[in-house]
Design a protein around this motif. Structure first.
Motif, PDB file in Angstrom:
ATOM      1  N   ALA A 133     -15.005  -1.889  17.262  1.00  0.00           N
ATOM      2  CA  ALA A 133     -14.634  -1.180  16.042  1.00  0.00           C
ATOM      3  C   ALA A 133     -13.193  -1.439  15.622  1.00  0.00           C
ATOM      4  CB  ALA A 133     -14.861   0.318  16.224  1.00  0.00           C
ATOM      5  N   GLY A 134     -12.392  -2.021  16.507  1.00  0.00           N
ATOM      6  CA  GLY A 134     -11.000  -2.316  16.163  1.00  0.00           C
ATOM      7  C   GLY A 134     -10.866  -3.099  14.862  1.00  0.00           C
ATOM      8  N   PRO A 135     -11.669  -4.177  14.707  1.00  0.00           N
ATOM      9  CA  PRO A 135     -11.581  -4.946  13.454  1.00  0.00           C
ATOM     10  C   PRO A 135     -11.829  -4.103  12.209  1.00  0.00           C
ATOM     11  CG  PRO A 135     -12.902  -6.116  15.073  1.00  0.00           C
ATOM     12  CD  PRO A 135     -12.571  -4.794  15.672  1.00  0.00           C
ATOM     13  N   VAL A 136     -12.677  -3.067  12.330  1.00  0.00           N
ATOM     14  CA  VAL A 136     -12.939  -2.199  11.180  1.00  0.00           C
ATOM     15  C   VAL A 136     -11.646  -1.528  10.742  1.00  0.00           C
ATOM     16  CG1 VAL A 136     -14.213  -0.181  10.400  1.00  0.00           C
ATOM     17  CG2 VAL A 136     -15.283  -1.797  11.985  1.00  0.00           C
ATOM     18  N   LEU A 137     -10.887  -1.057  11.724  1.00  0.00           N
ATOM     19  CA  LEU A 137      -9.616  -0.401  11.400  1.00  0.00           C
ATOM     20  C   LEU A 137      -8.613  -1.423  10.869  1.00  0.00           C
ATOM     21  CD1 LEU A 137      -9.335   2.003  14.476  1.00  0.00           C
ATOM     22  CD2 LEU A 137     -10.110   2.523  12.160  1.00  0.00           C
ATOM     23  N   VAL A 138      -8.549  -2.585  11.498  1.00  0.00           N
ATOM     24  CA  VAL A 138      -7.595  -3.613  11.073  1.00  0.00           C
ATOM     25  C   VAL A 138      -7.826  -3.971   9.603  1.00  0.00           C
ATOM     26  CG1 VAL A 138      -6.902  -6.025  11.363  1.00  0.00           C
ATOM     27  CG2 VAL A 138      -7.305  -4.582  13.377  1.00  0.00           C
ATOM     28  N   TYR A 139      -9.079  -4.276   9.258  1.00  0.00           N
ATOM     29  CA  TYR A 139      -9.346  -4.736   7.902  1.00  0.00           C
ATOM     30  C   TYR A 139      -9.383  -3.593   6.899  1.00  0.00           C
ATOM     31  CZ  TYR A 139      -9.787  -9.304   9.805  1.00  0.00           C
ATOM     32  OH  TYR A 139      -9.483 -10.484  10.424  1.00  0.00           O
ATOM     33  N   GLY A 140      -9.911  -2.454   7.314  1.00  0.00           N
ATOM     34  CA  GLY A 140      -9.929  -1.317   6.404  1.00  0.00           C
ATOM     35  C   GLY A 140      -8.515  -0.862   6.060  1.00  0.00           C
ATOM     36  N   ILE A 141      -7.677  -0.697   7.075  1.00  0.00           N
ATOM     37  CA  ILE A 141      -6.315  -0.214   6.836  1.00  0.00           C
ATOM     38  C   ILE A 141      -5.496  -1.266   6.095  1.00  0.00           C
ATOM     39  CG2 ILE A 141      -4.166   0.431   7.996  1.00  0.00           C
ATOM     40  CD1 ILE A 141      -5.965   1.773  10.167  1.00  0.00           C
ATOM     41  N   SER A 142      -5.641  -2.538   6.498  1.00  0.00           N
ATOM     42  CA  SER A 142      -4.888  -3.590   5.806  1.00  0.00           C
ATOM     43  C   SER A 142      -5.274  -3.647   4.329  1.00  0.00           C
ATOM     44  CB  SER A 142      -5.142  -4.953   6.458  1.00  0.00           C
ATOM     45  OG  SER A 142      -4.716  -4.918   7.799  1.00  0.00           O
ATOM     46  N   ALA A 143      -6.573  -3.554   4.054  1.00  0.00           N
ATOM     47  CA  ALA A 143      -7.016  -3.582   2.656  1.00  0.00           C
ATOM     48  C   ALA A 143      -6.419  -2.413   1.883  1.00  0.00           C
ATOM     49  CB  ALA A 143      -8.542  -3.548   2.587  1.00  0.00           C
ATOM     50  N   SER A 144      -6.369  -1.249   2.540  1.00  0.00           N
ATOM     51  CA  SER A 144      -5.846  -0.078   1.829  1.00  0.00           C
ATOM     52  C   SER A 144      -4.346  -0.233   1.563  1.00  0.00           C
ATOM     53  CB  SER A 144      -6.139   1.209   2.613  1.00  0.00           C
ATOM     54  OG  SER A 144      -5.244   1.360   3.698  1.00  0.00           O
ATOM     55  N   VAL A 145      -3.615  -0.854   2.483  1.00  0.00           N
ATOM     56  CA  VAL A 145      -2.181  -1.067   2.256  1.00  0.00           C
ATOM     57  C   VAL A 145      -1.977  -2.025   1.079  1.00  0.00           C
ATOM     58  CG1 VAL A 145      -0.052  -2.018   3.236  1.00  0.00           C
ATOM     59  CG2 VAL A 145      -1.514  -0.552   4.636  1.00  0.00           C
ATOM     60  N   ILE A 146      -2.805  -3.067   1.049  1.00  0.00           N
ATOM     61  CA  ILE A 146      -2.701  -4.013  -0.081  1.00  0.00           C
ATOM     62  C   ILE A 146      -2.956  -3.291  -1.401  1.00  0.00           C
ATOM     63  CG2 ILE A 146      -3.825  -6.022  -1.142  1.00  0.00           C
ATOM     64  CD1 ILE A 146      -4.275  -7.038   1.782  1.00  0.00           C
ATOM     65  N   VAL A 147      -3.996  -2.465  -1.412  1.00  0.00           N
ATOM     66  CA  VAL A 147      -4.304  -1.691  -2.620  1.00  0.00           C
ATOM     67  C   VAL A 147      -3.125  -0.795  -2.984  1.00  0.00           C
ATOM     68  CG1 VAL A 147      -5.722   0.227  -3.472  1.00  0.00           C
ATOM     69  CG2 VAL A 147      -6.815  -1.771  -2.429  1.00  0.00           C
ATOM     70  N   GLY A 148      -2.540  -0.160  -1.993  1.00  0.00           N
ATOM     71  CA  GLY A 148      -1.404   0.728  -2.243  1.00  0.00           C
ATOM     72  C   GLY A 148      -0.209  -0.027  -2.819  1.00  0.00           C
ATOM     73  N   LEU A 149       0.079  -1.199  -2.222  1.00  0.00           N
ATOM     74  CA  LEU A 149       1.233  -1.977  -2.707  1.00  0.00           C
ATOM     75  C   LEU A 149       1.003  -2.457  -4.135  1.00  0.00           C
ATOM     76  CD1 LEU A 149       2.088  -4.051   0.505  1.00  0.00           C
ATOM     77  CD2 LEU A 149       3.352  -2.115  -0.458  1.00  0.00           C
ATOM     78  N   ILE A 150      -0.213  -2.931  -4.379  1.00  0.00           N
ATOM     79  CA  ILE A 150      -0.500  -3.392  -5.749  1.00  0.00           C
ATOM     80  C   ILE A 150      -0.333  -2.238  -6.730  1.00  0.00           C
ATOM     81  CG2 ILE A 150      -2.324  -4.232  -7.283  1.00  0.00           C
ATOM     82  CD1 ILE A 150      -3.382  -5.877  -4.911  1.00  0.00           C
ATOM     83  N   SER A 151      -0.871  -1.088  -6.376  1.00  0.00           N
ATOM     84  CA  SER A 151      -0.807   0.038  -7.315  1.00  0.00           C
ATOM     85  C   SER A 151       0.640   0.465  -7.545  1.00  0.00           C
ATOM     86  CB  SER A 151      -1.643   1.211  -6.807  1.00  0.00           C
ATOM     87  OG  SER A 151      -0.904   1.971  -5.875  1.00  0.00           O
ATOM     88  N   TYR A 152       1.471   0.273  -6.506  1.00  0.00           N
ATOM     89  CA  TYR A 152       2.875   0.655  -6.669  1.00  0.00           C
ATOM     90  C   TYR A 152       3.605  -0.296  -7.617  1.00  0.00           C
ATOM     91  CZ  TYR A 152       7.764   1.581  -5.601  1.00  0.00           C
ATOM     92  OH  TYR A 152       9.081   1.880  -5.701  1.00  0.00           O
ATOM     93  N   PHE A 153       3.383  -1.598  -7.411  1.00  0.00           N
ATOM     94  CA  PHE A 153       4.134  -2.579  -8.196  1.00  0.00           C
ATOM     95  C   PHE A 153       3.558  -2.794  -9.587  1.00  0.00           C
ATOM     96  CE2 PHE A 153       5.574  -3.788  -3.904  1.00  0.00           C
ATOM     97  CZ  PHE A 153       6.941  -3.640  -4.127  1.00  0.00           C
ATOM     98  N   VAL A 154       2.257  -2.604  -9.744  1.00  0.00           N
ATOM     99  CA  VAL A 154       1.638  -2.862 -11.037  1.00  0.00           C
ATOM    100  C   VAL A 154       1.848  -1.697 -11.986  1.00  0.00           C
ATOM    101  CG1 VAL A 154      -0.594  -3.233 -12.182  1.00  0.00           C
ATOM    102  CG2 VAL A 154      -0.033  -4.495 -10.108  1.00  0.00           C
ATOM    103  N   ARG A 155       2.049  -0.527 -11.435  1.00  0.00           N
ATOM    104  CA  ARG A 155       2.146   0.675 -12.239  1.00  0.00           C
ATOM    105  C   ARG A 155       3.260   0.602 -13.282  1.00  0.00           C
ATOM    106  NH1 ARG A 155       3.282   6.207  -9.527  1.00  0.00           N
ATOM    107  NH2 ARG A 155       4.472   4.739  -8.265  1.00  0.00           N
TER     108      ARG A 155
END
Lengths: 152, 123, 343
Positions: free
Chosen positions: A130-152
């Motif tokens: 299940a480790g990969p689930v956390l790695v990819y889920g959390i990484s994807a969410s950070v990317i989404v967060g960064l995009i939303s911060y800079f694009v806003r």
């Protein structure tokens, strides 16, 4: 050159033979089982959310977390007593796709590698599946967060 | 009463269909169950971020939140919310905050199960 | 120029026909429910065999099979001049740990599930050349230890594919020695064929039979070409653990290679050890599979005279979790020994 192309041909011929002889999993049966077991797990999750909202006075996201925790607990208990893998054998993706699949993927290696010790066995191997689930889920969410911060 | 039955029916159908999609991927492609989990959670994060998953959650409730895509949805909504509240720091704190319950439960109950039970081959 | 005891490309002739003088096997409860269950020397009541871990259970099964075999031959550990054994786990630890408790010089073997015939082949050479006699050949496997090393935790909920096989929990051993008029042998080794590593590009670790069948076909073709023998000269041509899929592939592929095999003379240990109703999918597998069937089923038939001559060819899929994850294909290997009745 001649030789290597004939080897390629033989490999292709053998792969065709494998495809002809190897029995296939039955798609329709598998889908039906995944559908009704998976659907039922979600319905149970909904009853937990409704109970959390009505009786425990939780808000929507709290109730959702409550349902997750209960489902994870039940998966852990069923995995511990050796029943979960029997259900999963029947249901396939019906138990993998809901949060039960994530929970089982954490609990089963934790149990399996206990003979290697609580630290390097249970503690470390808990995350092998299940480790990969956390790695990819959390990484994807950070990317989404960064995009939303800079694009806003 | 009728509305409640309709709600549960929607939960059942959407949850069941998300599982059927997983079953098709397992049987027809090289997706192992572990890859299904990764694909679902990642897909959930991005679908939610572009606003496609939210409507499914409003429509089907637990039918959309209990599957691992729902886990991704919670990560994405947590992160978007936290970025609005706390700026860039939120990109790093929002996801896990929103999903802490499920993850913590899986770790803790996994540990307890390892203390209490031994795995057994089925005969 | 061939070496003096070679025949053709890959085949060996044992000039002194080493005898198999004793054999024993120990197996788990699932195997005991199968058709050979009442023929095992020892059955573990539970998969853990009362041990701390499944690895220790695998060691205990091997050790007990060795002890029973030595008892049957009326030999102490000191009387055995070499032990050749292997299993499926990293660094073949179960075999080394079993050897630790037996004071016998130990040579570790690894041929994945082909280990039993590899051990007989090499052990036969030691005996034949007069370098060691008697020699104990061993192979064992355990479902739970193989699952956690090659696949998933036992309690992990996944569906097995129809082509997947079930690792046998069990150990089989055979004692080889120079012919001796004082002893009543079970059978003798007359020839062997060393297999080449053959890779036909199979990557599906859930279809081991498909990975191993071309190696089995290659060894059979080499043996028949080297010796001029035909399959009809054997009561059975016995494969180790090709299972249902691999056995069918072997028939088709040997035919294509110019050596058609008569279906009624073929036997696969993986299809013999479990009842089809035991939900073992394509059949049994593991080092212990061919070793246990050799000990409990094949050697008794040779001893009784029901069979006169068999080709015993265990097959191995040579993969590790590391190479599998790196996308490497799965090579196979198969070693054959010709075992004949003595009477």
């Amino acid at each position: 050159m001649q030789n290597s192309s004939s080897k390629q041909d033989r490999i292709a011929e053998y792969k065709a033979l494998i495809a002809r002889i190897t029995p296939k999993s039955k798609l329709a049966v598998g889908c039906w089982r995944a559908f009704w077991v998976g659907g039922l797990i979600c319905v149970f999750g909904q009853t937990l959310i409704d109970y959390g909202r009505a009786s425990l006075k939780l808000n929507q996201s709290q109730a959702s977390a409550f349902a997750s925790i209960v489902l994870v607990f039940l998966t852990a208990a069923l995995t511990g007593v050796g029943v979960f893998d029997q259900i999963a054998k029947y249901a396939g993706a019906g138990t993998v796709v809901p949060i039960t699949g994530f929970a089982n993927a954490m609990v089963s290696p934790a149990m399996e590698f206990r003979p290697e010790g609580f630290v390097l066995g249970t503690g470390a191997k808990l995350f092998t599946i299940a480790g990969p689930v956390l790695v990819y889920g959390i990484s994807a969410s950070v990317i989404v967060g960064l995009i939303s911060y800079f694009v806003r | 009463m009728g509305a409640a039955i309709w709600m549960y029916l929607k939960v059942f159908l959407v949850g069941g269909l998300l599982c059927v999609l997983g079953e098709v991927l397992i049987l027809k492609t090289k997706f192992t169950p572990a890859r299904i989990l990764v694909a679902y959670i990642t897909a959930g994060v991005f679908l939610s971020a572009v606003g496609l998953y939210g409507p499914l959650v409003s429509f089907a409730g637990a039918g959309a939140t209990v599957p691992l895509t729902g886990f991704g949805h919670a990560l994405a909504q947590g992160v978007l919310h936290a970025v609005q509240e706390n700026g860039i720091l939120g990109a790093f704190t929002g996801g896990l905050t929103a999903t802490a319950g499920g993850i913590t439960a899986a770790i803790f109950f996994g540990f307890i199960a390892a203390v209490l039970f031994r795995p057994k081959p089925k005969t | 120029m061939n070496a003096p005891n070679r025949m053709g490309h890959q085949t060996i002739v044992y000039r002194n026909t080493p005898w198999i003088t004793a054999t024993a096997c120990a197996a788990g409860p699932r195997e005991a429910q199968g058709p050979l269950g009442d023929k095992f020397d020892l059955v573990a009541d539970t998969p853990d065999f009362g041990q701390e871990s499944y690895e220790q259970a695998e060691v205990a099964l091997l050790r007990e099979a060795c002890r029973i075999c030595l008892d049957k031959a009326d030999l102490g550990e000191k009387g055995v001049e070499a032990m050749l054994g292997g299993d499926l786990l990293n660094q073949i630890m179960p075999s080394s740990l079993a050897a630790r408790s037996l004071k016998i010089p130990f040579l570790g073997m690894y041929g994945a599930c082909s280990t039993m015939s590899e051990g007989l082949l090499v052990g036969g050479l030691l005996v034949d050349g007069g370098y060691a006699s008697p020699v104990l050949c061993t192979a064992g496997s355990h479902y739970a230890t193989a699952e956690r090393q090659f696949r998933y935790p036992l309690e992990y909920g996944n569906q097995r594919t129809p082509a997947s096989q079930w690792t046998v929990t069990g150990a089989g051993v055979a004692l080889l020695s120079l012919p001796d008029p004082q002893v009543h042998p079970l059978a003798k080794l007359t020839r062997a064929c060393m297999g080449r590593v053959v890779d036909m590009g199979v990557t599906d670790a859930n279809n081991m039979g498909a990975a191993m069948a071309p190696a089995a076909a290659a060894t059979l073709c080499a043996y028949f070409d080297d010796t001029g023998d035909t399959p009809e000269q054997f009561d059975r041509v016995i494969t180790g653990d090709l299972g249902y899929v691999g056995s069918e592939l072997l028939l088709e592929w040997s035919d294509k290679m110019g050596h058609p095999l008569p279906r009624e003379r073929m036997m696969d240990c993986g299809l013999t050890i479990y009842d089809p109703q035991q939900d073992s999918h394509a059949g049994g597998s593991g080092c212990g599979c061919s070793a246990v069937v050799l000990s409990s089923f094949i050697l008794p038939k040779l001893q009784s005279g029901e069979w006169r001559r068999v080709l015993f060819m265990a097959t191995g899929a040579l993969l590790s979790p590391t190479t599998s994850m790196q996308g490497e294909t799965i090579p196979g290997v198969a070693h054959a020994v010709v075992i004949e009745g003595v009477r």
